[in-house]
Scaffold this active site. Sequence first.
Site, PDB file in Angstrom:
ATOM      1  N   SER A 224       0.813  -1.212   0.000  1.00  0.00           N
ATOM      2  CA  SER A 224       0.000   0.000   0.000  1.00  0.00           C
ATOM      3  C   SER A 224       0.848   1.265   0.000  1.00  0.00           C
ATOM      4  CB  SER A 224      -0.900   0.017   1.243  1.00  0.00           C
ATOM      5  OG  SER A 224      -1.740  -1.107   1.285  1.00  0.00           O
ATOM      6  N   HIS A 245      -1.995  -2.693  -6.356  1.00  0.00           N
ATOM      7  CA  HIS A 245      -2.551  -2.297  -5.063  1.00  0.00           C
ATOM      8  C   HIS A 245      -4.057  -2.518  -5.079  1.00  0.00           C
ATOM      9  CE1 HIS A 245      -3.484   1.058  -1.957  1.00  0.00           C
ATOM     10  NE2 HIS A 245      -3.499  -0.135  -1.404  1.00  0.00           N
ATOM     11  N   ASN A 295      -3.278   6.599  -1.132  1.00  0.00           N
ATOM     12  CA  ASN A 295      -2.832   6.630   0.260  1.00  0.00           C
ATOM     13  C   ASN A 295      -1.920   7.809   0.555  1.00  0.00           C
ATOM     14  OD1 ASN A 295      -4.320   4.487   1.154  1.00  0.00           O
ATOM     15  ND2 ASN A 295      -2.691   2.979   0.917  1.00  0.00           N
TER      16      ASN A 295
END
Length: 512
Positions: A224, A245, A295
């Site tokens: 991630s 991902h 992220n």
Amino acid sequence: MNPALTPRPQGSVACDGGPAMKKPATEMAKETQAMTAQASAGTRHADGPAAGDPQSTSLDAQANAALDAALREAGPDPVTRAAIEHAFHAERRTWRIPELEQARPRRLERVGVVGGGTMGAGIAVALLDAGLPVVMVEQDEAALARGRARVDQVYARLVGKGRMSEDERAARMNRWQGATTYDALGEADLIIEAVFEDMDVKLAVFAELDRVARPGAVLATNTSYLDINRIARATRGPADVLGLHFFSPANIMKLLEVVAGQSTAPDTVATGFELARRLGKTPVRAGVCDGFIGNRILAVHRQAADLMMQDGASPYEIDAAVRAFGYPMGPYQMADLAGGDIGWATRKRRAATRDPALRYVRIPDLLCERGWFGQKSGRGFYLYPDGARQGEPDPEVLGLIDEERRRAGGSPRAFCQDEIQRRYLAAMINEAANVLREGIALRPSDIDVVFLYGYGFPRLRGGPMHYADSVGLERVLADVRAYAAEDPAFWKPSPLLAELAASGRGFASLNR
């Protein structure tokens, strides 16, 4: 809360204006989910590498019919209709990447998955559902049995709900094979690593994959955050390595970030997109940085939320404001759902390189130190009595926050809903502009797709970049600059945001 009592930085707007829709949060979230389902229906493979297939015409017809249905549901409001139409076309635009013009996908008939935890099992289910045989590798027989059980439980639930027959369940599980040695992956065309988010662990796995993989096999990491270039350099064939991902639950979430490293070959990236097509997912190409597209941006706007919590807003007020904007849940509800220990591990990993000029909010760490990780531990920011899925505000958390504010100094103040929303979104948009400027994302609409399909951004708003255009980049930039007057270390206007605002252009001008 009385907006008249809320201090504001110079240049910010009053709390009776701003972007909030005058609808209840639950109604907004339901409408967003319904329109997402409608506008996404029938687009699973449309406009992807299979656009020349005989089925492509019928797929396009299904997609257009789904868009028409979503627009009818949206009603006459032009802003909402424009957002939904933008989201529809943005999803299809993600397939426009240079690698698909340069190369064709490699063979993709057998897939290996390393790791049978929650993510590995979800990936395996997605592969099995697509008709692909899967070899799952775990460290020992006990871990392998748990991995198989996680996969089978997904199908058992579907059978129990009448959504799958026992014969279909058996057919899928017959495509699953387990092993406790990496040698079982020697015939795989693609191997997906889905182990613990630790660089040393992943490097050890890739050393084994480098040993056993056949020439030309694609090696993928489901990391991630971690540096895919470093992982690739640990192999003899960095051109064969990329990031895939997946988002949890991997068999349900539609988004797949396909992360291209500095040495990743075009046909390796093309294979990642072909996998997305087979799985019925929407791929978005991303470059390498800490957190890739989603992220990385998430870390910044979550930090903006933490700073508001430190300065006087409760986590429950912040969650309520984010839900009122149209999200199905707020950042602290999401943290409890994902598990607070995940973010805690990331913060500890980054501690050595943290900018000392930035204020660090300890409140999430203090909860984790007490073992309050969220739903899985029965309490986090919220209480979950008797295993409840819906959390309740926790007075003890509020007391801990008050104590930490006194320790840190400063005077807590009130935040109204509008200010919470504007700060949260300004941080998101500003960092998204940096991601775009650095080439981590190819275009603004790709960032919109990431947030629509991976992070719950309301489809009625079109994604953060489209939303920024709709309210005006000049206003977003003015907010960032106003907040920078009180916290210049955190609020640094993106050069791209400033450039576009000065020229009167929007993010949409960069879509291609």
